[in-house]
Design a protein around this motif. Structure first.
Motif, short mmCIF file in Angstrom:
data_model
loop_
_atom_site.label_atom_id
_atom_site.label_comp_id
_atom_site.label_asym_id
_atom_site.label_seq_id
_atom_site.Cartn_x
_atom_site.Cartn_y
_atom_site.Cartn_z
N LEU A 90 0.83 -1.20 0.00
CA LEU A 90 0.00 0.00 0.00
C LEU A 90 0.87 1.25 0.00
O LEU A 90 0.56 2.23 -0.69
CB LEU A 90 -0.92 -0.02 1.22
CG LEU A 90 -1.90 1.14 1.37
CD1 LEU A 90 -2.81 1.25 0.16
CD2 LEU A 90 -2.74 0.97 2.64
N LEU A 121 -6.50 6.85 -1.19
CA LEU A 121 -6.25 5.55 -0.57
C LEU A 121 -6.28 5.68 0.95
O LEU A 121 -6.05 6.77 1.49
CB LEU A 121 -4.89 5.02 -1.01
CG LEU A 121 -4.75 4.57 -2.46
CD1 LEU A 121 -3.29 4.31 -2.79
CD2 LEU A 121 -5.60 3.33 -2.72
N VAL A 133 -0.87 -5.31 -1.72
CA VAL A 133 -1.97 -4.91 -2.59
C VAL A 133 -1.65 -5.28 -4.03
O VAL A 133 -0.50 -5.52 -4.39
CB VAL A 133 -2.26 -3.39 -2.50
CG1 VAL A 133 -2.65 -2.97 -1.09
CG2 VAL A 133 -1.07 -2.57 -3.00
#
Length: 260
Positions: A90, A121, A133
């Motif tokens: 991420l 995000l 991710v």
């Protein structure tokens, strides 16, 4: 005979599987809570339910849950993906060029969607930057199909989306046989897959057939797939460690120890 182990949550999919399992003379056990009797571990279990439940009860019951690796999609040959897909974290995803499709690689800690900026995000105060991710170039999917796969063969398949909409009732424009044929080509030439898995495929506007994603069979929705075929896949995808086939251990989900 197998015992179909179901979540406490009733859903059309679990009801369809329970009905078919009963027709096949399987026993059906729907959990009433998240602390099942240890005696269940002695049965020939076949599990269908959400991943959080699997993690809660799986180790105590000796379940053997098969799933694709988190980076399975970007490892496919480019001809089967037809877009830029990356397995990353991420934190690293915030440095990519937006707009970008971003989804958690394993669980559903945040919404899978096309994000227009890194600021959209979840922040590091909400989720750790190290969270795995998948990110992808945004594309337009014309249609999408779910395939339940066993030993490299599509056992049952169903359309599930048209132009991005999940509630399309008219199947007139769907190409189910084309989806099956493409899925079989991916399974034959695309690399290494779990012996029991869900493979989603579809057509990208202007690019053609591509793999949407891969998922564990034991937690995937049926759509209009044949419940009898799904049960065949589930027997391999979510059975017991006692009946685990030789060579399947590398696809096992790592189940946590749950106290109490």
């Amino acid at each position: 005979m197998p015992v179909l182990l179901l979540s406490p949550r009733f859903s059309p999919d679990s009801i369809a599987l329970a009905t078919e399992a009963s027709r096949l003379s399987w026993r059906v056990h729907r959990l009433h809570d998240r602390r099942p009797s240890s005696r269940l571990a002695e049965e020939e279990l076949v599990f269908y339910g959400e991943s959080l439940l699997a993690d809660t009860i799986g180790k105590a019951l000796g379940l053997a849950l098969l799933e694709p690796s988190a980076d399975a999609l970007p490892r496919l040959p480019a001809e089967f993906v037809r877009r830029d897909v990356r397995f990353t974290t991420l934190g690293a995803a915030r440095g990519e060029l937006f707009p970008r499709f971003v989804k958690p690689a394993d669980e559903k800690q945040f919404r899978a969607a096309v994000y227009n900026s890194s600021e959209a995000l979840p922040g590091s105060e909400v989720l750790e930057d190290s969270l795995p991710v998948l990110t992808a170039e945004p594309v337009r999917w014309l249609d999408e199909y779910r395939c339940f796969v066993l030993d490299g063969q599509v056992v049952t398949a169903s359309p599930y989306a048209w132009m991005g909409e999940k509630e399309e009732h008219s199947h007139a424009a769907f190409e189910l046989e084309g989806a099956r044929a493409f899925a079989m080509e991916v399974l034959a030439r695309g690399g290494d897959f779990p012996p029991a898995v869900v493979l989603d495929v579809g057509r990208i506007e202007g690019r053609g057939w591509a793999v949407v994603e891969m998922n564990p069979a034991w937690s995937s929705g049926l759509y209009a797939c044949d419940p009898a075929g799904v049960l065949r896949v589930l027997e391999r995808a979510s059975g017991s460690r006692r009946t685990l086939a030789s060579g399947d251990s590398r696809w096992l989900r790592l189940l946590p120890d749950i106290e109490g």
